[in-house]
Design an enzyme around this catalytic site. Sequence first.
Site, PDB file in Angstrom:
ATOM      1  N   SER B 151     -10.855   4.148  -3.207  1.00  0.00           N
ATOM      2  CA  SER B 151     -10.682   4.250  -1.729  1.00  0.00           C
ATOM      3  C   SER B 151     -11.843   5.373  -1.221  1.00  0.00           C
ATOM      4  O   SER B 151     -13.301   5.018  -1.675  1.00  0.00           O
ATOM      5  CB  SER B 151      -9.514   4.681  -1.160  1.00  0.00           C
ATOM      6  OG  SER B 151      -9.338   4.669   0.081  1.00  0.00           O
ATOM      7  N   ARG B 221       0.148   8.634  10.273  1.00  0.00           N
ATOM      8  CA  ARG B 221       0.589   8.458   8.710  1.00  0.00           C
ATOM      9  C   ARG B 221       1.145   6.976   8.544  1.00  0.00           C
ATOM     10  O   ARG B 221       1.028   6.410   7.727  1.00  0.00           O
ATOM     11  CB  ARG B 221       1.439   9.585   8.385  1.00  0.00           C
ATOM     12  CG  ARG B 221       1.854   9.150   6.818  1.00  0.00           C
ATOM     13  CD  ARG B 221       0.665   9.320   5.984  1.00  0.00           C
ATOM     14  NE  ARG B 221       0.996   9.238   4.535  1.00  0.00           N
ATOM     15  CZ  ARG B 221       0.127   9.167   3.512  1.00  0.00           C
ATOM     16  NH1 ARG B 221      -1.045   8.901   3.770  1.00  0.00           N
ATOM     17  NH2 ARG B 221       0.596   9.141   2.284  1.00  0.00           N
ATOM     18  N   ASP B 317      -5.114  -6.030  -1.936  1.00  0.00           N
ATOM     19  CA  ASP B 317      -5.791  -4.988  -1.067  1.00  0.00           C
ATOM     20  C   ASP B 317      -6.564  -5.458   0.028  1.00  0.00           C
ATOM     21  O   ASP B 317      -7.551  -6.061   0.143  1.00  0.00           O
ATOM     22  CB  ASP B 317      -6.536  -3.998  -1.833  1.00  0.00           C
ATOM     23  CG  ASP B 317      -7.014  -2.733  -1.094  1.00  0.00           C
ATOM     24  OD1 ASP B 317      -6.799  -2.597   0.005  1.00  0.00           O
ATOM     25  OD2 ASP B 317      -7.763  -1.816  -1.747  1.00  0.00           O
ATOM     26  N   HIS B 350      -3.521  -1.645  -1.290  1.00  0.00           N
ATOM     27  CA  HIS B 350      -4.366  -0.456  -1.719  1.00  0.00           C
ATOM     28  C   HIS B 350      -3.966   0.436  -2.407  1.00  0.00           C
ATOM     29  O   HIS B 350      -4.696   1.075  -3.186  1.00  0.00           O
ATOM     30  CB  HIS B 350      -4.994  -0.167  -0.278  1.00  0.00           C
ATOM     31  CG  HIS B 350      -6.026   0.783  -0.301  1.00  0.00           C
ATOM     32  ND1 HIS B 350      -7.334   0.686  -0.971  1.00  0.00           N
ATOM     33  CD2 HIS B 350      -6.091   2.411   0.146  1.00  0.00           C
ATOM     34  CE1 HIS B 350      -8.348   1.614  -0.785  1.00  0.00           C
ATOM     35  NE2 HIS B 350      -7.571   2.727  -0.164  1.00  0.00           N
ATOM     36  N   ASP B 351      -2.430   0.609  -2.334  1.00  0.00           N
ATOM     37  CA  ASP B 351      -2.234   1.705  -3.101  1.00  0.00           C
ATOM     38  C   ASP B 351      -1.949   1.528  -4.659  1.00  0.00           C
ATOM     39  O   ASP B 351      -1.970   2.621  -5.427  1.00  0.00           O
ATOM     40  CB  ASP B 351      -0.452   1.715  -2.887  1.00  0.00           C
ATOM     41  CG  ASP B 351      -0.002   3.092  -1.805  1.00  0.00           C
ATOM     42  OD1 ASP B 351      -0.936   3.631  -1.488  1.00  0.00           O
ATOM     43  OD2 ASP B 351       1.082   2.954  -1.460  1.00  0.00           O
TER      44      ASP B 351
END
Lengths: 195, 399
Positions: B151, B221, B317, B350-351
Amino acid sequence: MSERKDMELIAELVPPGSRVLDLGCGNGELLALLRDRRRCSGYGVEIADDNILACAKRGVDAIQLNLEEGLAMFEDQSFDVVLQLDTMQHLRNTERMLRETARVGRIGIVSFPNFAHWPNRLRIATGRMPVTKALPYEWYDTPNIRVGTYTDFEVLARKDGLRVLDSFGIQDGRIVRRFPNLRASVGVFKFERSA
Amino acid sequence: MSSLGHVTPQSRHFAEPLPLRSGAQLADYTLVYETYGTLNAARSNAVLVCHALNASHHVAGTYEGQPRSEGWWDNLVGPGKPLDTRRFFVIGVNNPGSCFGSTGPMHLDPATAKPYGARFPVMTVEDWVDAQARLLDALGIEQLAAVIGGSLGGMQALAWALRHPRRLRHCIAVATAPNLSAQNIAFNEVARRAIVTDPDFHGGHYYEHGVVPKRGLRVARMIGHITYLSDDVMASKFGRMVRNGDYAYSTQDVEFEIESYLRHQGDKFSEYFDANTYLLITRALDYFDPAREHGGDLTAAFAHAACEFQLVSFTTDWRFSPARSREIVKALLDNRHRVSYAEIDAPHGHDAFLLDDARYHALLRARFERIAHEADAPGGPPPRTAPEGTQRAPEAANV
């Protein structure tokens, strides 16, 4: 048929020091061979995860891509040689990939199972689809969705404006130059774009 | 469970100001970092791990007396792990502007003797890389075996290859992009507005008021978290599950499990993360665009890179999609740089870059195996020479 022997015969077609792109590079064996024996550099293109890993273990650079999506990532004539070995018959868009091969590489080299090899003809004559070393699948589970013959490829090459520089068959690890359409289970063509 | 055992952060003070892209400078700063493994005699086995938005120098291992304090990439880094600390000397650095120990907006500005707050200079990815390079100078490491990051960390790995081309042999950039899309910047802006419009923000000088803009941080968040997950993984984890079995017909209570999850993530985050840091780091993300100074030509931007590249993306992602990684791969191919690219079919969005997907980790293991062989080779690793005409980045001249 010896795959390693076939590979070595085909590697002979690649000029030493070439920058090569190997479409459907599998586990990277050919690229490693070209790197170690013929000082070639370049990349493989593969879709399968296990092959991408095998290439990483060999230190061969591989790009994970689906060839059906084309070669937009590669510029015109950006490689000395583009190889497409034992790959063409798996692609839906065979003709487009052939054109892409000729666009990206100054020289293209393809190999594919020759459906007109005589044992296949005999098998067809008995009314059944052939199951051989070169075409080891049943008709209902084969990944070979575009089977053609040595002669068929000559016709397609002409249609797409490709000039064949060399061509031969391979049978039992040996080059077959006389009646390859009948006598060889594998066809090999080296070509360039006609000017 | 961490296999590295207890680790201890270290810190180093830098008296010489760090010139920044913005034209400003960071005077008199401290970097907090951790190292794992042993630097070999040839100093050829160092690997820098760059952190993303909310992570830190604490890459792996645990802190003594804190059993659940595993580093953020503990599944990758440690003895016998893909980035094996028995073979490599691994370095994690907290970037300046962050809130985990290195000089940041909550620290005192030497010019005013008050916390920097909103006056903390805007940092870019390149500024961070330069700060990291100074730490390497101090540690006596001329050339890294590899720089790896995911990232925003992947952006730093790329910036290393562009800014200090001879100081690394391998660049491993995971789930990253050559710049943020408008959609990505838009998500960042929503997060920033949530923070800035929190009444407790006080223009960034909330430290002086003894408050924290927690509401803003929570919402920031939450929006971030949505973009880190794939639709599929959210569907399988939460679906339309209702908290109490049936609808409560309330517009403000938690009804769906996904709401509960996001609120929990937001609450947790607002307890430890700094609001000014969030603004700074999302801005660094927005600004990263190495092609910009080459008229938008990414191929030109990579012309002087000299290392080998491994790019990895994940199919689900959508924040840093495979298409963005392919843009980087294309620019590298155009330049005839050595590059490998893997597109991992993982469901986690994405994680995924932080999770231990077997294919992903096997690939990184194979790559590091080869890098270790090079680093251990008698006579040292093969020299990396930049393509002709490459000038060494002036920032690296003070080695």
